[in-house]
Scaffold this active site. Sequence first.
Site, PDB file in Angstrom:
ATOM      1  N   ALA A  53      49.386  14.525  39.673  1.00 23.45           N
ATOM      2  CA  ALA A  53      48.310  13.922  38.879  1.00 23.45           C
ATOM      3  C   ALA A  53      48.543  12.426  38.700  1.00 23.45           C
ATOM      4  CB  ALA A  53      48.211  14.607  37.525  1.00 23.45           C
ATOM      5  N   GLY A  56      46.185  10.383  34.409  1.00 24.50           N
ATOM      6  CA  GLY A  56      46.734  10.284  33.069  1.00 24.50           C
ATOM      7  C   GLY A  56      46.238  11.379  32.150  1.00 24.50           C
ATOM      8  N   GLU A 121      38.199   5.681  32.313  1.00 21.60           N
ATOM      9  CA  GLU A 121      37.816   6.458  33.490  1.00 21.60           C
ATOM     10  C   GLU A 121      36.376   6.919  33.350  1.00 21.60           C
ATOM     11  OE1 GLU A 121      40.616   9.488  34.515  1.00 21.60           O
ATOM     12  OE2 GLU A 121      42.254   8.074  34.791  1.00 21.60           O
ATOM     13  N   ARG A 294      31.993  12.711  37.594  1.00 22.55           N
ATOM     14  CA  ARG A 294      32.473  12.987  38.947  1.00 22.55           C
ATOM     15  C   ARG A 294      31.464  13.741  39.804  1.00 22.55           C
ATOM     16  NH1 ARG A 294      38.816  14.581  38.053  1.00 22.55           N
ATOM     17  NH2 ARG A 294      39.578  12.447  37.889  1.00 22.55           N
ATOM     18  N   HIS A 359      38.913  19.194  44.326  1.00 21.60           N
ATOM     19  CA  HIS A 359      39.922  18.587  43.456  1.00 21.60           C
ATOM     20  C   HIS A 359      40.316  19.460  42.269  1.00 21.60           C
ATOM     21  CE1 HIS A 359      42.202  15.528  41.408  1.00 21.60           C
ATOM     22  NE2 HIS A 359      41.372  15.500  40.382  1.00 21.60           N
ATOM     23  N   ARG A 394      34.342  19.043  34.720  1.00 15.25           N
ATOM     24  CA  ARG A 394      35.432  18.536  33.882  1.00 15.25           C
ATOM     25  C   ARG A 394      35.351  17.031  33.701  1.00 15.25           C
ATOM     26  NH1 ARG A 394      40.448  16.277  35.027  1.00 15.25           N
ATOM     27  NH2 ARG A 394      40.158  16.656  37.259  1.00 15.25           N
TER      28      ARG A 394
END
Length: 558
Positions: A53, A56, A121, A294, A359, A394
């Site tokens: 990973a 973070g 992010e 994402r 992923h 997620r």
Amino acid sequence: MILVIGSGVAGLCAALAAVHAGADVMIVTAGELGTGNGSSDGRERVLGNTPLAQGGIAAAIGIEDRAADHLADTLQAGAGLTVRAAADVLVRDGARLVRGLLAEGFAADRGSDGGVALGLEAAHSRNRIVHAGGDRSGAVLHAHLVGRVLDSVPGRRNGSLNGALVVRERTTVTGLLSEAGAVTGATVRDADGAEASLSADAVVLATGGYASLYPMSSNHAGARGAGIVLAARAGAVVADLEFVQFHPTVLAEGQNGRGLLISEAVRGAGAVLRDARGERFMLGRHPRAELAPRDVVSLETHRAMHRAGAAEVWLDATPIEHREGSGALRRRFPAISRALAARGHDWAREPVPVAAAAHYTMGGVASDTSGRSSVPGLFVAGEAASTGVHGANRLASNSLLEGLVFGGRAGAAAAGYRGRQDEWLESGSALGRLVLDADRCVVGDGEPRHTGALELEVSRELGTHLGIERNGSGLALAARVFERGAGDAARLATMICCAAAARRETRGAHVRSDFPDVDPALSRRRAFRIEFGTAPPPSPPAPSRPRQLTQQRSVSVC
């Protein structure tokens, strides 16, 4: 004894919590636990996704951040399917646990003022990502937790723990033991092929997800959902298997099905995506452009490649170098910089080719916020679990946090389990309602004659027909391939196909080109009880045992 299967963040936290609760614990891992110092002496085989990973740990620990803000972002990313109670536990317990990690010496990256440097992010409304080692956050966290576990092993204990802990390395779990409807242990095979049965008061599955079933993945090669199939064989209900998250920036030069992940933190620092013509294709597609959720970025990446007939788009990180000065990328992302240089790329000077790759998997063994599955004695945590905390998609960097929070909760609950089967599952609980409403999915139960060739075919069909965009005809074609196969890859692929066929809408990470809109009537999670072989379904149990209620429906993918 509590048996913990898996040694990533969820498994290690489960083991530590169970030991602190006074239980004796055995960790079973297919690889080696490691030294706990973040280095390798050449003999270790530290497996799993936790050490890989980069991004973070998301946690609302900043001065201007609140758990409620983190919750709102998590719910927004989940596209209407997030279980709010689970997400609330995640963000509130998560902030407390991350502060605890920092207090005990976790080596988080610091700013010039000495405070924790918090990154940004995609889909986060605040800078709240705690990094360690630049882009080595998972490896540093894993080493920190391994160090705590090793301190719990007899002969190295620090005296603060009540239970005893042992580690069984290079050991594969081949099945779960059951008695009177409850899980009571597991069968295992060591590296020399010797088999054994391990009795346990409870079992915690922390075996990871199934993204490596796909032909291109950012995951460790072992992330193939083996624990999910084990649980389904033991009668556990599975849920949300259709939701597979694709990371939009994986180097488009993968080897053996594995691509180099280029962290979302790079886009958070200012990198942009460009198509074959050099244009930023995310502008106008979403208000946050490259920092959209994402699922949005991966879908637009997929479509940009399709429009150009290309195998890649381009990640341009040179703006970071221009803004922060020469060497900025090397300082901020040392591991990625080294890996790219080894492959002949100088990303400080030019864009690098990337594509979307499997992923993270939101689906798994249906469980509550204490890690309880639908089967007494079987607990589950981490990516192998489906608490509903991620909904249909997620939020970035909620995965390590999930392992910290729900791994610990599952371990503590397992330590307190006393075989009270009649009180195991309340029909009115979130998990109870999900079990009550479970569909039925039939999968083959034979053994493959040519495992390697079969798994390649399964992987190819998953990539072709259950990738970023799916449709009914493609799912039917894939289902016929999976039905001809055998082994765990074909079994789990059939489960994913059942779930994808049943969800006739587009939502989050599940995109149906033949059902392109969100259907409000489908704003609920979907669970399945798996029937192996072709035997008729069992009769419904008596309603006085709510943990077993199974209002089953059969779902066809054709």
